[in-house]
Every structure is written in structure tokens, then in C-alpha cells.
Design a protein around this motif. Structure first.
Motif, mmCIF file in Angstrom:
data_model
loop_
_atom_site.group_PDB
_atom_site.id
_atom_site.type_symbol
_atom_site.label_atom_id
_atom_site.label_comp_id
_atom_site.label_asym_id
_atom_site.label_seq_id
_atom_site.Cartn_x
_atom_site.Cartn_y
_atom_site.Cartn_z
ATOM 1 N N VAL A 39 11.307 35.114 2.934
ATOM 2 C CA VAL A 39 12.732 34.404 3.215
ATOM 3 C C VAL A 39 13.300 34.794 4.346
ATOM 4 N N ALA A 40 13.282 36.181 4.458
ATOM 5 C CA ALA A 40 13.833 36.679 5.960
ATOM 6 C C ALA A 40 13.315 36.095 7.213
ATOM 7 N N ILE A 41 11.988 36.082 7.112
ATOM 8 C CA ILE A 41 11.279 35.595 8.230
ATOM 9 C C ILE A 41 11.593 34.264 8.522
ATOM 10 N N LEU A 42 11.764 33.436 7.280
ATOM 11 C CA LEU A 42 11.920 31.977 7.555
ATOM 12 C C LEU A 42 13.363 31.807 8.150
ATOM 13 N N ILE A 43 14.280 32.580 7.773
ATOM 14 C CA ILE A 43 15.534 32.422 8.037
ATOM 15 C C ILE A 43 15.839 32.923 9.583
ATOM 16 N N THR A 44 15.031 33.960 10.040
ATOM 17 C CA THR A 44 14.827 34.503 11.123
ATOM 18 C C THR A 44 14.208 33.491 12.333
ATOM 19 N N ALA A 45 13.284 32.890 11.847
ATOM 20 C CA ALA A 45 12.590 32.086 12.641
ATOM 21 C C ALA A 45 13.435 30.820 12.910
ATOM 22 N N MET A 46 13.951 30.400 11.704
ATOM 23 C CA MET A 46 14.956 29.119 11.961
ATOM 24 C C MET A 46 16.044 29.211 12.976
ATOM 25 N N TRP A 47 16.696 30.551 12.669
ATOM 26 C CA TRP A 47 17.801 31.170 13.659
ATOM 27 C C TRP A 47 17.246 30.979 15.222
ATOM 28 N N GLY A 48 15.886 31.671 15.168
ATOM 29 C CA GLY A 48 15.509 31.972 16.665
ATOM 30 C C GLY A 48 15.151 30.628 17.194
ATOM 31 N N MET A 49 14.586 29.745 16.559
ATOM 32 C CA MET A 49 14.302 28.442 16.985
ATOM 33 C C MET A 49 15.697 27.718 17.384
ATOM 34 N N TYR A 50 16.567 27.686 16.512
ATOM 35 C CA TYR A 50 18.132 27.027 16.900
ATOM 36 C C TYR A 50 18.374 27.688 18.285
#
Length: 174
Positions: free
Chosen positions: A154-165
């Protein structure tokens, strides 16, 4: 040439567009899921296959690490929570109020690790309280590892989404 300019050019404080940040994130989470409360995962597997001395070794290491974790949490748990809260609050303010990308990246790495630490303290207390051993201990350790892996995913998913945004909204090259 200015020392700080050279240092920041080498380190590149734009975290979400930096390959080293993503490698560090992957390494941090793989290490967190491999070392279950300070016990390597292969030791848990070997104890399940071989039993005997391998199981005794596992129980000894788990007992030592549980004693260490519970002792640390009893002696300085409150102050550790206060310091961690202050650091995380500072990172949130710097990262999301003042838009400092490096603080956002560090927060997105540290915040979920706090839950892993709290989960490990809880697991250590439960193992001591229930006096787990043998198959029950291995099962509990594997469940704890699964929870750490779920938090990591979940942390990697959220970090990846925030990083892409962040990279799309603010651009990779400023």
C-alpha cells in the motif's frame, strides 16, 4: 564553485524523478519484509523444514529480539513516539505546506515504517504474553511478515501515485 551547489547537484533533491529514491524505497521495503522483527525470513522457513536445532535457534533469536523490543518500548517508547511524531509533523509541514519534494519523499518512506515498528512492538508483546513456540511461533511470525508486506504494498502504491502526480503536475525538469 560553491560546495553546497556541488553537493545538491550530486545528490539531486528532486526525489520523485530520481532513480536512487525508488531503489532506496524498494530496498527499504524488501528489507522490512525479509527481517521479521529482526529475524531473517530464511531462518523461519528453515525452522519449518528442518525443525530440531533450527527451531531452537529460531526460538532463541525471537526470544532475544522480543526482549529487546519490549524493553526498548517500555524504557523509551513514549519519548520515541514523541520524537517520531515531531519529525513526521515537520516533514508534513515542510513537504506538503511548503512544497519541498525531498520532505514529501522522506515522509512517504517514514510514515508507513512507523506502522511496521508499532506492529513489531505489538507482535513482540503478544509472543511473550502467549509464550509461543514451535509451529505456533512460525505461524505468528509469517502472519506478521504478511502484514508488513501488505503495509509495504500500500505504501509503495501511494508513493508511486504521489510521485507520478508530482512529476506530471510540477514537471520533472524545473
Amino acid at each position: 564553485m560553491d560546495l553546497y551547489a556541488t553537493l545538491f547537484e550530486i545528490i539531486d533533491m528532486r526525489s520523485f524523478s530520481n532513480l536512487w529514491y525508488w531503489i532506496g524505497l524498494a530496498v527499504a521495503w524488501s528489507m522490512a519484509s525479509y527481517w521479521v522483527m529482526g529475524v531473517p525470513y530464511d531462518m523461519i522457513q528453515r525452522a519449518g523444514r528442518v525443525e530440531g536445532d533450527a527451531q531452537d535457534d529460531l526460538e532463541t533469536i525471537v526470544r532475544v529480539n522480543c526482549n529487546r523490543i519490549t524493553s526498548l518500548s517500555e524504557q523509551s517508547g513514549l519519548s520515541m513516539i514523541a520524537v517520531a511524531s515531531a519529525i513526521l509533523t515537520s516533514l508534513v509541514i515542510m513537504g506538503f505546506w511548503y512544497s519541498i519534494e525531498f520532505a514529501q519523499a522522506v515522509f512517504l518512506l517514514m510514515f508507513p515504517m512507523m506502522f511496521v515498528g508499532l506492529l513489531s512492538v505489538r507482535a513482540a508483546i503478544m509472543i511473550q504474553r502467549r509464550e509461543l513456540s514451535g509451529k505456533a511461533l512460525r505461524s505468528y511470525m509469517l502472519r506478521h511478515r504478511l502484514m508488513v508486506q501488505l503495509i509495504g504494498m500500500v505504501a509503495i502504491l501511494i508513493t508511486a501515485m504521489w510521485g507520478m502526480y508530482h512529476n506530471l503536475a510540477y514537471g520533472v525538469l524545473r
